[in-house]
Design an enzyme around this catalytic site. Structure first.
Site, short mmCIF file in Angstrom:
data_model
loop_
_atom_site.label_atom_id
_atom_site.label_comp_id
_atom_site.label_asym_id
_atom_site.label_seq_id
_atom_site.Cartn_x
_atom_site.Cartn_y
_atom_site.Cartn_z
N ASP A 37 0.82 -1.21 0.00
CA ASP A 37 0.00 0.00 0.00
C ASP A 37 0.86 1.26 0.00
OD1 ASP A 37 -2.22 -1.56 0.10
OD2 ASP A 37 -3.07 -0.62 1.87
N HIS A 84 -5.70 9.85 0.07
CA HIS A 84 -5.38 8.94 1.17
C HIS A 84 -5.80 9.52 2.52
CE1 HIS A 84 -2.97 6.19 3.74
NE2 HIS A 84 -3.21 5.35 2.76
N HIS A 140 3.76 -2.24 3.98
CA HIS A 140 3.95 -0.80 3.73
C HIS A 140 5.44 -0.48 3.56
CE1 HIS A 140 0.03 -0.96 5.82
NE2 HIS A 140 -0.26 0.13 5.14
ZN LIG Z 1 -2.62 3.37 2.71
#
Ligand SMILES: [Zn+2]
Length: 237
Positions: free
Chosen positions: A53, A108, A198
């Site tokens: 992500d 986001h 991430h």
């Molecule tokens: Zn995110």
């Protein structure tokens, strides 16, 4: 007036419980009030999907490609529209290396309590950027922070996207050492899992360093790593 005070207390308590309930539902990994979503796929085959992500950032893409390429592994990258705008060409690099791109909204931010038109715009602006990078008909969507209630899932449906959650998330906060971070993920993985990592930020060194350990660990456990799209295709067979 005690009766009136009781009523007020009751009303406050009810409002609080409702908002706590909504908050819990909004971040539930495998439950959604409306529309379809996937957090894993039911299968007995030792296959897992790997997803990343945020970003793209040039450093994040460099690091991940360097680890995935020699192992011949393809993954799904949920990209943020404003980051694609800041770093044009990174999405194209990922596509050229055989990876899959998904939509992770433009700004986001938490997608709760906004106007339907805001959700539509968040998805469509990012959709246009994904297509400009060369993505052919992107359909996978991941809500920022996994948060959604009703408005966002309806907008995802309207846009022809599918909501993709996960059942195994990285936890660098509790596992700052790459080996521990990797072992924590390897412990929780099961057939049909969708792993979320991430690695895109400067502060994501743990994720970058843990990625080879995770991939080698999955291989040792007999797992094949695929994109989310490939995992979803198992259901249609
Ligand atoms: Zn995110």
């Amino acid at each position: 007036m005690p009766r009136r005070r009781n009523l007020v207390i009751l009303a406050v308590a009810a409002a609080l419980l409702t908002s706590i309930g909504a908050w819990r539902i909004s971040k539930a990994r495998c439950f959604q009030l409306v529309g379809e979503m996937t957090c894993r796929v039911e299968t007995t085959q030792k296959i897992v999907a790997l997803s990343f992500d945020d970003g793209p950032t040039p450093e994040g893409v460099d690091a991940v490609l360097k680890t995935l390429e020699p192992r011949g592994i393809n993954a799904t990258f949920f990209l943020i529209g404003k980051h694609m705008e800041r770093h044009p060409g990174q999405g194209r690099r990922l596509l050229a290396a055989g990876h899959e791109l998904g939509n992770h909204t433009f700004t986001h931010t938490r997608m709760l309590g906004k106007l339907p038109s805001t959700y539509d715009e968040e998805i469509s602006k990012t959709d246009r950027l994904l297509k400009a990078e060369g993505a052919n008909n992107p359909v996978l969507f991941r809500p920022p922070f996994g948060k959604r209630l009703i408005g966002l899932p309806l907008a995802v449906d309207r846009a022809g996207y599918k909501t993709i959650m996960w059942d195994v998330e990285d936890d660098a906060e509790h596992h700052p050492r790459p080996r521990d971070y990797a072992d924590d993920i390897l412990r929780r993985v099961r057939p049909g899992s969708i792993i979320l990592m991430h690695p895109m930020y400067d502060h994501s060194q743990t994720a970058k360093d843990a990625l080879p350990l995770i991939l080698d660990g999955l291989k040792a456990k007999g797992y094949r790593v695929v994109t989310v799209g490939e995992l979803l295709a198992l259901r249609r067979r």
